[in-house]
Design an enzyme around this catalytic site. Sequence first.
Site, PDB file in Angstrom:
ATOM      1  N   GLN A   1      -9.442-124.549 -72.973  1.00  0.00           N
ATOM      2  CA  GLN A   1      -7.988-124.503 -72.759  1.00  0.00           C
ATOM      3  C   GLN A   1      -7.683-123.649 -71.527  1.00  0.00           C
ATOM      4  O   GLN A   1      -7.845-122.428 -71.558  1.00  0.00           O
ATOM      5  CB  GLN A   1      -7.360-123.874 -74.007  1.00  0.00           C
ATOM      6  CG  GLN A   1      -5.867-123.760 -74.003  1.00  0.00           C
ATOM      7  CD  GLN A   1      -5.394-123.030 -75.266  1.00  0.00           C
ATOM      8  OE1 GLN A   1      -6.182-122.385 -75.948  1.00  0.00           O
ATOM      9  NE2 GLN A   1      -4.130-123.116 -75.569  1.00  0.00           N
TER      10      GLN A   1
ATOM     11  N   GLU B   1       2.794-109.243 -80.879  1.00  0.00           N
ATOM     12  CA  GLU B   1       4.180-108.953 -80.474  1.00  0.00           C
ATOM     13  C   GLU B   1       4.951-110.253 -80.246  1.00  0.00           C
ATOM     14  O   GLU B   1       6.091-110.413 -80.695  1.00  0.00           O
ATOM     15  CB  GLU B   1       4.204-108.103 -79.190  1.00  0.00           C
ATOM     16  CG  GLU B   1       3.691-106.672 -79.345  1.00  0.00           C
ATOM     17  CD  GLU B   1       2.170-106.587 -79.359  1.00  0.00           C
ATOM     18  OE1 GLU B   1       1.510-107.588 -79.031  1.00  0.00           O
ATOM     19  OE2 GLU B   1       1.647-105.520 -79.749  1.00  0.00           O
TER      20      GLU B   1
ATOM     21  N   SER C   1     -12.035-119.421 -73.224  1.00  0.00           N
ATOM     22  CA  SER C   1     -13.116-119.531 -74.201  1.00  0.00           C
ATOM     23  C   SER C   1     -13.832-120.861 -74.018  1.00  0.00           C
ATOM     24  O   SER C   1     -13.185-121.895 -73.815  1.00  0.00           O
ATOM     25  CB  SER C   1     -12.563-119.466 -75.629  1.00  0.00           C
ATOM     26  OG  SER C   1     -11.763-118.327 -75.799  1.00  0.00           O
TER      27      SER C   1
ATOM     28  N   SER D   1      -4.049-119.515 -69.793  1.00  0.00           N
ATOM     29  CA  SER D   1      -3.763-118.148 -69.319  1.00  0.00           C
ATOM     30  C   SER D   1      -4.199-117.945 -67.875  1.00  0.00           C
ATOM     31  O   SER D   1      -5.211-118.483 -67.430  1.00  0.00           O
ATOM     32  CB  SER D   1      -4.504-117.124 -70.179  1.00  0.00           C
ATOM     33  OG  SER D   1      -4.133-117.261 -71.519  1.00  0.00           O
TER      34      SER D   1
ATOM     35  N   GLU E   1      -2.430-124.385 -82.257  1.00  0.00           N
ATOM     36  CA  GLU E   1      -3.396-123.298 -82.094  1.00  0.00           C
ATOM     37  C   GLU E   1      -3.199-122.243 -83.183  1.00  0.00           C
ATOM     38  O   GLU E   1      -4.154-121.786 -83.795  1.00  0.00           O
ATOM     39  CB  GLU E   1      -3.212-122.656 -80.719  1.00  0.00           C
ATOM     40  CG  GLU E   1      -4.116-121.453 -80.489  1.00  0.00           C
ATOM     41  CD  GLU E   1      -4.142-120.997 -79.032  1.00  0.00           C
ATOM     42  OE1 GLU E   1      -3.165-121.256 -78.305  1.00  0.00           O
ATOM     43  OE2 GLU E   1      -5.132-120.385 -78.635  1.00  0.00           O
TER      44      GLU E   1
HETATM   45  C1  FAD Z   1     -10.855-113.581 -77.449  1.00  0.00           C
HETATM   46  C2  FAD Z   1      -9.812-114.247 -76.608  1.00  0.00           C
HETATM   47  C3  FAD Z   1      -9.933-115.592 -76.312  1.00  0.00           C
HETATM   48  C4  FAD Z   1      -8.980-116.221 -75.504  1.00  0.00           C
HETATM   49  N1  FAD Z   1      -9.158-117.547 -75.219  1.00  0.00           N
HETATM   50  C5  FAD Z   1      -8.274-118.164 -74.378  1.00  0.00           C
HETATM   51  C6  FAD Z   1      -8.492-119.514 -73.968  1.00  0.00           C
HETATM   52  O1  FAD Z   1      -9.453-120.161 -74.381  1.00  0.00           O
HETATM   53  N2  FAD Z   1      -7.615-120.093 -73.118  1.00  0.00           N
HETATM   54  C7  FAD Z   1      -6.529-119.425 -72.641  1.00  0.00           C
HETATM   55  O2  FAD Z   1      -5.759-120.029 -71.900  1.00  0.00           O
HETATM   56  N3  FAD Z   1      -6.295-118.128 -72.996  1.00  0.00           N
HETATM   57  C8  FAD Z   1      -7.144-117.491 -73.844  1.00  0.00           C
HETATM   58  N4  FAD Z   1      -6.940-116.177 -74.195  1.00  0.00           N
HETATM   59  C9  FAD Z   1      -5.817-115.457 -73.573  1.00  0.00           C
HETATM   60  C10 FAD Z   1      -4.694-115.101 -74.498  1.00  0.00           C
HETATM   61  O3  FAD Z   1      -3.976-116.240 -74.896  1.00  0.00           O
HETATM   62  C11 FAD Z   1      -3.801-114.110 -73.725  1.00  0.00           C
HETATM   63  O4  FAD Z   1      -4.584-112.947 -73.533  1.00  0.00           O
HETATM   64  C12 FAD Z   1      -2.531-113.769 -74.462  1.00  0.00           C
HETATM   65  O5  FAD Z   1      -1.642-114.848 -74.416  1.00  0.00           O
HETATM   66  C13 FAD Z   1      -1.840-112.523 -73.895  1.00  0.00           C
HETATM   67  O6  FAD Z   1      -1.623-112.637 -72.532  1.00  0.00           O
HETATM   68  P1  FAD Z   1      -2.034-111.437 -71.521  1.00  0.00           P
HETATM   69  O7  FAD Z   1      -3.436-111.054 -71.833  1.00  0.00           O
HETATM   70  O8  FAD Z   1      -1.699-111.900 -70.141  1.00  0.00           O
HETATM   71  O9  FAD Z   1      -1.116-110.196 -71.922  1.00  0.00           O
HETATM   72  P2  FAD Z   1       0.387-109.917 -71.444  1.00  0.00           P
HETATM   73  O10 FAD Z   1       1.204-111.142 -71.621  1.00  0.00           O
HETATM   74  O11 FAD Z   1       0.350-109.267 -70.103  1.00  0.00           O
HETATM   75  O12 FAD Z   1       0.857-108.864 -72.542  1.00  0.00           O
HETATM   76  C14 FAD Z   1       0.487-107.474 -72.526  1.00  0.00           C
HETATM   77  C15 FAD Z   1       1.141-106.797 -73.734  1.00  0.00           C
HETATM   78  O13 FAD Z   1       2.585-106.901 -73.630  1.00  0.00           O
HETATM   79  C16 FAD Z   1       3.129-107.528 -74.793  1.00  0.00           C
HETATM   80  N5  FAD Z   1       4.281-108.374 -74.443  1.00  0.00           N
HETATM   81  C17 FAD Z   1       4.348-109.265 -73.417  1.00  0.00           C
HETATM   82  N6  FAD Z   1       5.544-109.894 -73.421  1.00  0.00           N
HETATM   83  C18 FAD Z   1       6.243-109.386 -74.482  1.00  0.00           C
HETATM   84  C19 FAD Z   1       7.551-109.651 -75.040  1.00  0.00           C
HETATM   85  N7  FAD Z   1       8.359-110.557 -74.510  1.00  0.00           N
HETATM   86  N8  FAD Z   1       7.918-108.948 -76.154  1.00  0.00           N
HETATM   87  C20 FAD Z   1       7.079-108.025 -76.725  1.00  0.00           C
HETATM   88  N9  FAD Z   1       5.842-107.722 -76.227  1.00  0.00           N
HETATM   89  C21 FAD Z   1       5.427-108.407 -75.140  1.00  0.00           C
HETATM   90  C22 FAD Z   1       1.996-108.375 -75.330  1.00  0.00           C
HETATM   91  O14 FAD Z   1       2.163-108.679 -76.690  1.00  0.00           O
HETATM   92  C23 FAD Z   1       0.782-107.486 -75.068  1.00  0.00           C
HETATM   93  O15 FAD Z   1       0.631-106.534 -76.073  1.00  0.00           O
HETATM   94  C24 FAD Z   1      -7.870-115.499 -75.003  1.00  0.00           C
HETATM   95  C25 FAD Z   1      -7.742-114.142 -75.299  1.00  0.00           C
HETATM   96  C26 FAD Z   1      -8.709-113.513 -76.096  1.00  0.00           C
HETATM   97  C27 FAD Z   1      -8.537-112.046 -76.397  1.00  0.00           C
END
Ligand code: FAD
Length: 397
Positions: free
Chosen positions: A116, A367, A151, A119, A234
């Site tokens: 997928q 969150e 992933s 991100s 998902e």
């Molecule tokens: C083990 C693992 C596997 C993954 N696999 C995939 C994959 O296969 N494909 C893929 O596309 N992605 C994947 N991801 C990515 C995952 O979907 C993202 O990490 C996730 O959506 C969070 O985005 P970010 O890391 O950019 O954090 P950010 O969006 O930058 O968020 C940082 C912090 O701010 C908080 N926050 C942000 N906006 C708000 C809001 N509006 N209100 C309250 N709090 C908020 C978040 O909750 C978080 O705590 C994976 C992540 C992990 C850990």
Amino acid sequence: MSTAPPDEAGLDRRVRDFLAVHDPAATDRRDFLRARFDAGLAWVHYPPGLGGLGAPRALQDGVDRLFAAAGAPGNRPERNAIGLGMAAPTILAFGTDEQKKRFLRPLWTGEEVWCQLFSEPGAGSDLAALATRAVRDGDGWTVDGQKVWTSMAHEARFAILVARTDPGVPKHRGMTYFVCDMTDPGVEVRPLRQMTGEAEFNEVFLTGARIPDEHRLGAVGDGWRVAMATLMNERVAIGGHAAPREGGMIGVVAALWRDRPDLRTPGLHAELLRLWADAEAARLTGERLRQQLAAGAPGPEGSAAKLAFARLNQEISGLELELLAEDGLRYDDWTMRRPAEVDFTRRSPGYRYLRAKGNSIEGGTSEILRNIVAERILGLPAEPRADKDVPWKDLPK
Ligand SMILES: Cc1cc2nc3c(=O)[nH]c(=O)nc-3n(C[C@H](O)[C@H](O)[C@H](O)COP(=O)(O)OP(=O)(O)OC[C@H]3O[C@@H](n4cnc5c(N)ncnc54)[C@H](O)[C@@H]3O)c2cc1C
């Protein structure tokens, strides 16, 4: 002959007839799975010709049980979790007939693994902020950008990809959804090591990657709506598993409690009982969700199930370390590995504790899921959206 979808008795009969012709012990695994798909006994609620029989989704478990009892090979859902849980329902809902025919069979049999590409370094929770560009180019598209946390990208043949096709309109309206061939020369996959020491996921660099227009899923500019369907599925895929009582991590810790009376304290007993009751409530809620799903599409309840799953996994793995004290901190293996599955129950307590941290991030952070529950289940006011009507290209980056 009636063309009505089979009921439970009809499905049982079809499975038995199938097994009479395809002996699992004597048939090649791949051939067996292909034949099962062609017989409509793969995902029975899918339409005929696409691995199903249009039967009620609730009857799938019974079919799976009959196959398992006969010693039939599985289609390794853990290895192709993104394909089965997210790509397939999206293709079914938005794909053309050709796309469904091309992609669903090798996806179900596990011959083609999916990942997928959603991100990005600057677009996680705010997926609609994504910057990967897809530019129309003759009969296809040229894609440039970077994805992250992908992933299984190292195992995948195809990816579901969301890219920006129109920077001149507000962010939610300028995205399009594609199927990306991971073997295209413009796709580069680099491992990304996580705190468990393993690299389950990757960075993916797209440099002039070519996608034919027939690999577009849904209309140009409609990528947000298609992506929402994927994300709903998902959350259900992550949080909505059928599990027996004490299945999963609570079973591991309950067994430890029973086996090691020397570790017990009254405080830890109270904590174990609280988590046991929470795990059982989450399990039963998940069961109800599965029954609701049998009647229709996934709703926001999947977000609540995924939220509960993440919180419980983290609290239970924390309790296990408290029980084991310093013994729990010993790690099993720091070798850099690229596991094809995430298996909590067969790994060490230290691994479980570290890996569970990812549960509240992957598939939508806790969150964000709380926001969804607040807005879509409880009907509370939505977060203010200052960027709603601003073209994506004019947003501060
Ligand atoms: C083990 C693992 C596997 C993954 N696999 C995939 C994959 O296969 N494909 C893929 O596309 N992605 C994947 N991801 C990515 C995952 O979907 C993202 O990490 C996730 O959506 C969070 O985005 P970010 O890391 O950019 O954090 P950010 O969006 O930058 O968020 C940082 C912090 O701010 C908080 N926050 C942000 N906006 C708000 C809001 N509006 N209100 C309250 N709090 C908020 C978040 O909750 C978080 O705590 C994976 C992540 C992990 C850990």
